[in-house]
Design a protein around this motif. Structure first.
Motif, PDB file in Angstrom:
ATOM      1  N   GLN A  69       4.171  -9.243   1.649  1.00  0.00           N
ATOM      2  CA  GLN A  69       3.602 -10.207   2.588  1.00  0.00           C
ATOM      3  C   GLN A  69       3.166  -9.507   3.878  1.00  0.00           C
ATOM      4  O   GLN A  69       3.780  -8.531   4.316  1.00  0.00           O
ATOM      5  CB  GLN A  69       4.630 -11.285   2.932  1.00  0.00           C
ATOM      6  N   VAL A  70       2.087 -10.017   4.481  1.00  0.00           N
ATOM      7  CA  VAL A  70       1.614  -9.452   5.748  1.00  0.00           C
ATOM      8  C   VAL A  70       2.707  -9.598   6.804  1.00  0.00           C
ATOM      9  O   VAL A  70       3.273 -10.674   6.988  1.00  0.00           O
ATOM     10  CB  VAL A  70       0.324 -10.160   6.217  1.00  0.00           C
ATOM     11  N   ASP A 102      -1.795  -0.374  12.236  1.00  0.00           N
ATOM     12  CA  ASP A 102      -2.107  -1.530  11.386  1.00  0.00           C
ATOM     13  C   ASP A 102      -2.473  -1.072   9.981  1.00  0.00           C
ATOM     14  O   ASP A 102      -2.052  -1.680   8.986  1.00  0.00           O
ATOM     15  CB  ASP A 102      -3.264  -2.341  11.986  1.00  0.00           C
ATOM     16  N   ASN A 105       0.628  -0.138   8.020  1.00  0.00           N
ATOM     17  CA  ASN A 105       1.415  -1.285   7.568  1.00  0.00           C
ATOM     18  C   ASN A 105       0.731  -2.060   6.449  1.00  0.00           C
ATOM     19  O   ASN A 105       1.386  -2.470   5.488  1.00  0.00           O
ATOM     20  CB  ASN A 105       1.721  -2.204   8.752  1.00  0.00           C
ATOM     21  N   ARG A 106      -0.599  -2.228   6.542  1.00  0.00           N
ATOM     22  CA  ARG A 106      -1.308  -2.914   5.462  1.00  0.00           C
ATOM     23  C   ARG A 106      -1.227  -2.083   4.179  1.00  0.00           C
ATOM     24  O   ARG A 106      -1.104  -2.628   3.078  1.00  0.00           O
ATOM     25  CB  ARG A 106      -2.773  -3.146   5.838  1.00  0.00           C
ATOM     26  N   GLU A 109       2.227  -2.600   2.584  1.00  0.00           N
ATOM     27  CA  GLU A 109       2.343  -3.919   1.947  1.00  0.00           C
ATOM     28  C   GLU A 109       1.588  -3.968   0.620  1.00  0.00           C
ATOM     29  O   GLU A 109       2.106  -4.466  -0.386  1.00  0.00           O
ATOM     30  CB  GLU A 109       1.788  -4.993   2.890  1.00  0.00           C
ATOM     31  N   GLN A 110       0.367  -3.453   0.621  1.00  0.00           N
ATOM     32  CA  GLN A 110      -0.444  -3.479  -0.596  1.00  0.00           C
ATOM     33  C   GLN A 110       0.142  -2.577  -1.676  1.00  0.00           C
ATOM     34  O   GLN A 110       0.065  -2.885  -2.872  1.00  0.00           O
ATOM     35  CB  GLN A 110      -1.881  -3.075  -0.273  1.00  0.00           C
TER      36      GLN A 110
END
Length: 239
Positions: A69-70, A102, A105-106, A109-110
């Protein structure tokens, strides 16, 4: 028939002594119980293996879903790069630092979201002996086994995802050029500046920590957090 079922109930009670807190003491009873139930026509080893696999399916699904999740990650630049980041902020270039973090972190998550097929393959390939070893193990024995089986494959899946997100910053090539030059410096004990490796290491560490937490919770309350089958393996539930 009643005597047979009563014997089975007694043996299953021995097989699932609560808590898994002293597995060295419980282990001989597991072995004895397995043999008695097998003699009665039941395959307890297979049932234990199914319970362990279900535990892994449940714990890995909860962990990977939550961490994909973001906002699940809050990675910042490695400590070695923070003086550079602070300098950029002082000169009004903090937006570049924020953009890079950013992207990190993305990417994390992915990458976690892509772990499910690797987990499924590892669970499918688990043997009965693997499962029996996990029952006798620590509160995170399943997670420890799982990490040994999946870490290399996960790294291969994570790498292009993290790279793609870092490329979106627009200065990925410059970063890679600087990193190549940095790694050639004849200095011992250089701090880690490889952001891809850093993101992969951090995201995998958090993923397996979360899986371990889920496994521990399942072992403590197997029916509520798992199923009746898991309860029969770890918590003494009747089924």
């Amino acid at each position: 028939m009643k005597l047979r079922m009563k014997s089975l109930a007694v043996v299953m009670g021995l097989l699932v002594l609560p808590g898994c807190q002293n597995m060295e003491a419980v282990s001989p009873w597991i072995d004895v119980g397995n043999q008695v139930v097998k003699n009665a026509g039941y395959d307890t080893d297979s049932k234990l293996a199914r319970g362990i696999k279900e535990t892994l399916y449940t714990s890995t699904d909860r962990a990977s879903t939550g961490l994909s999740q973001v906002g699940a990650f809050n990675l910042s630049l490695p400590s070695a790069a923070r003086p550079v980041a602070d300098g950029l902020r002082q000169f009004g270039l903090g937006s570049y630092v924020d953009q890079l973090q950013d992207a990190m972190n993305r990417g994390a998550e992915q990458a976690v979201a892509e772990a499910a097929p690797v987990f499924k393959q590892a669970i499918t390939g688990m043997t009965v002996n693997d499962a029996l070893g996990i029952v006798r193990g620590s509160d995170t024995a399943a997670t420890d086994y799982f990490r040994r089986q999946t870490e290399a494959a996960l790294r291969l899946r994570y790498q292009p995802i993290v790279e793609e997100n870092l490329r979106k910053t627009g200065f990925y090539e410059q970063y890679k050029g600087l990193l190549a030059a940095y790694e050639k410096l004849p200095v011992a004990g250089k701090p880690e500046l490889d952001l891809e490796r850093y993101v992969i290491d951090q995201s995998m560490a958090k993923l397996f920590t979360r899986i371990g937490e889920e496994e521990t919770l399942i072992r403590k309350d197997p029916v509520a957090r798992g199923s009746l089958l898991i309860g029969q393996v770890f918590g003494g539930a009747e089924g």
